[in-house]
Design an enzyme around this catalytic site. Structure first.
Site, PDB file in Angstrom:
ATOM      1  N   GLU A 137       0.831  -1.203   0.000  1.00 13.25           N
ATOM      2  CA  GLU A 137       0.000   0.000   0.000  1.00 13.25           C
ATOM      3  C   GLU A 137       0.868   1.258   0.000  1.00 13.25           C
ATOM      4  O   GLU A 137       1.843   1.358   0.743  1.00 13.25           O
ATOM      5  CB  GLU A 137      -0.907  -0.003   1.232  1.00 13.25           C
ATOM      6  CG  GLU A 137      -1.861   1.176   1.292  1.00 13.25           C
ATOM      7  CD  GLU A 137      -2.713   1.191   2.547  1.00 13.25           C
ATOM      8  OE1 GLU A 137      -3.769   1.850   2.528  1.00 13.25           O
ATOM      9  OE2 GLU A 137      -2.327   0.546   3.551  1.00 13.25           O
ATOM     10  N   LYS A 212      -9.699   2.335  -2.492  1.00 16.28           N
ATOM     11  CA  LYS A 212      -9.898   1.721  -1.174  1.00 16.28           C
ATOM     12  C   LYS A 212     -11.318   1.949  -0.650  1.00 16.28           C
ATOM     13  O   LYS A 212     -11.777   3.078  -0.537  1.00 16.28           O
ATOM     14  CB  LYS A 212      -8.862   2.305  -0.215  1.00 16.28           C
ATOM     15  CG  LYS A 212      -8.792   1.687   1.160  1.00 16.28           C
ATOM     16  CD  LYS A 212      -7.591   2.266   1.901  1.00 16.28           C
ATOM     17  CE  LYS A 212      -7.418   1.699   3.290  1.00 16.28           C
ATOM     18  NZ  LYS A 212      -6.178   2.213   3.934  1.00 16.28           N
ATOM     19  N   CYS A 249      -5.783  -2.810   2.335  1.00 15.67           N
ATOM     20  CA  CYS A 249      -5.498  -2.648   3.766  1.00 15.67           C
ATOM     21  C   CYS A 249      -6.704  -2.877   4.671  1.00 15.67           C
ATOM     22  O   CYS A 249      -7.110  -4.010   4.911  1.00 15.67           O
ATOM     23  CB  CYS A 249      -4.863  -1.279   4.005  1.00 15.67           C
ATOM     24  SG  CYS A 249      -4.031  -1.163   5.618  1.00 15.67           S
TER      25      CYS A 249
END
EC number: 3.5.1.6
Length: 408
Positions: A137, A212, A249
């Site tokens: 990330e 994300k 994540c």
């Protein structure tokens, strides 16, 4: 212990577990072989009834690992032989790394330093025949979102920016799909920032992007200071090597996020992350493995390494003293398979490249074996969720009619 970046950018070998690179190395070195074999069976599972086989890598890849001091591991997931389908073996790689220079260095130097650091690791993946490679990330920068300082926004770039151009050449050179998670600046929509994964095809083309879905507001991880929840849904990217997706994540903490990628047909889901030991390390080997089992696909989990120290102290909103770092990013990247097997993890403190051969036929084989798709009650879940999102939702709770009666 922490893995510190010194003023000259060199890294020390701190951040180990009692001097060992990983939990698996610690156990291997301290248990009798017969005990370690049994512990290994329980920790890593069995792939088609046996331990994962090691892959013999080219000497050129090993030489790059030795010269540039990064962890290099490789293991193979197999599937049962079928009569109607040929094996669908794809070679997949994960890269974890620390930053290259102190966070006080000029930003352009920091980014260029990371490019230079990753180039030999990507070369090692290329000469080893990796088909799909995923980076960590926000790999082009320090994970500065804890600071809440706006100057770190300078690391943001368009989807077709400098990092993509750097990787496009390598993707073409090695016939490799590369997943590149970056801090995106959306030039066409008011220059808004997003936490984005760019999917670069094996011909050097941009296949697409994913933003994300879930943004943390936990401790130092107050990332919504910089970007908000993504707007791309749960896309699956069909590549020449297989169908892939990216659960960035914090999305790994949301089971429905994993489910959605599976419903869209993913065969491999990458989880590029930046997470620290005190916050999440006990969860790290569990969540991705559970997702692989529940959704009958492979998962590649990547975490950066090192302790990134920032010039100005910041607080976490928890009443504790101000500090200059997140804590230790503990690496430990690994692969998980739908049959509950997984690879040993990469180092807890060193840069690393993990390579795995995966027979994608295993995905369907385990859908057939466990029948999770067939036995799921999607209509029941959909009905509950449709009710839950309405303001007048009432939980379905059946109370004991004598619950509030005074005891005699």
């Amino acid at each position: 212990m922490d893995h510190m970046i010194s003023e000259n950018g060199e890294t020390s070998a701190e951040g180990s577990i009692c001097g060992y690179d990983s939990l698996h190395q610690l156990l291997s070195a301290n248990l009798k072989p017969e005990l370690y074999q049994e512990v290994n069976r329980l920790l890593l599972g069995r792939n088609c009834g046996r331990s994962l086989e090691q892959i013999v890598l080219p000497e050129s890849a090993k030489a790059l690992s030795s010269k540039h001091d990064f962890d290099l591991q490789a293991a193979s997931f197999s599937a049962d032989k079928e009569q109607m389908r040929n094996p669908r073996v794809v070679r997949v790689g994960l890269i974890q790394n620390s930053i290259a220079l102190p966070t006080t260095a000029p930003f352009s130097d920091q980014t260029r330093g990371i490019f230079d650091k990753l180039k030999p690791i990507i070369d090692a993946a290329g000469v080893a025949g990796v088909n799909i490679l995923c980076l960590q990330e926000a790999w082009t920068m320090p994970f500065a979102f804890c600071t809440r300082e706006r100057r770190w926004c300078e690391f943001a770039e368009p989807v077709d920016g400098e990092s993509t151009k750097f990787l496009q050449e390598l993707a073409k050179k090695y016939n490799m799909v590369i997943v590149s998670p970056i801090l995106e600046r959306d030039i066409d929509h008011g220059e808004v920032l997003w936490n984005t994964a760019v999917i670069i095809g094996n011909n050097g083309n941009i296949i697409g992007k994913h933003r994300k879905n879930h943004i943390p507001r936990v401790g130092d991880f107050n990332e919504s200071t910089y970007y908000m929840e993504g707007d791309t849904g749960h896309p699956v990217f069909e590549t020449v090597f297989g169908k892939i997706a990216v659960n960035i994540c914090y999305g790994r903490h949301h089971p429905l996020n994993w489910l959605a990628f599976g419903l869209n047909g993913a065969e491999i889901v990458f989880n590029p992350s930046a997470t620290v030991g005190e916050l999440s390390e006990p969860m790290w080997p569990i969540e991705a493995r559970n997702a692989a089992i529940a959704n009958s696909y492979f998962v590649g989990s990547i975490n950066r390494v090192g302790t990134e120290v920032f010039p100005n102290p910041f607080t976490s909103g928890d009443g504790k003293p101000q500090h200059n770092d997140f804590g230790h990013f503990y690496g430990s990247s690994h692969f998980s398979a739908p049959d509950a097997s997984c690879t040993p993890s990469l180092s807890r403190y060193k840069d690393g490249l993990l390579i795995s051969d995966m027979d994608l036929n295993l995905c369907r084989q385990y859908k057939d074996k466990w029948g999770f798709r067939m036995t799921a009650r999607y209509e029941v879940y959909a009905d509950l969720l449709a009710k839950y999102i309405k303001p007048d939702f009432k939980p379905q709770v059946v109370s004991d009619p004598l619950l509030h009666k005074n005891s005699t």
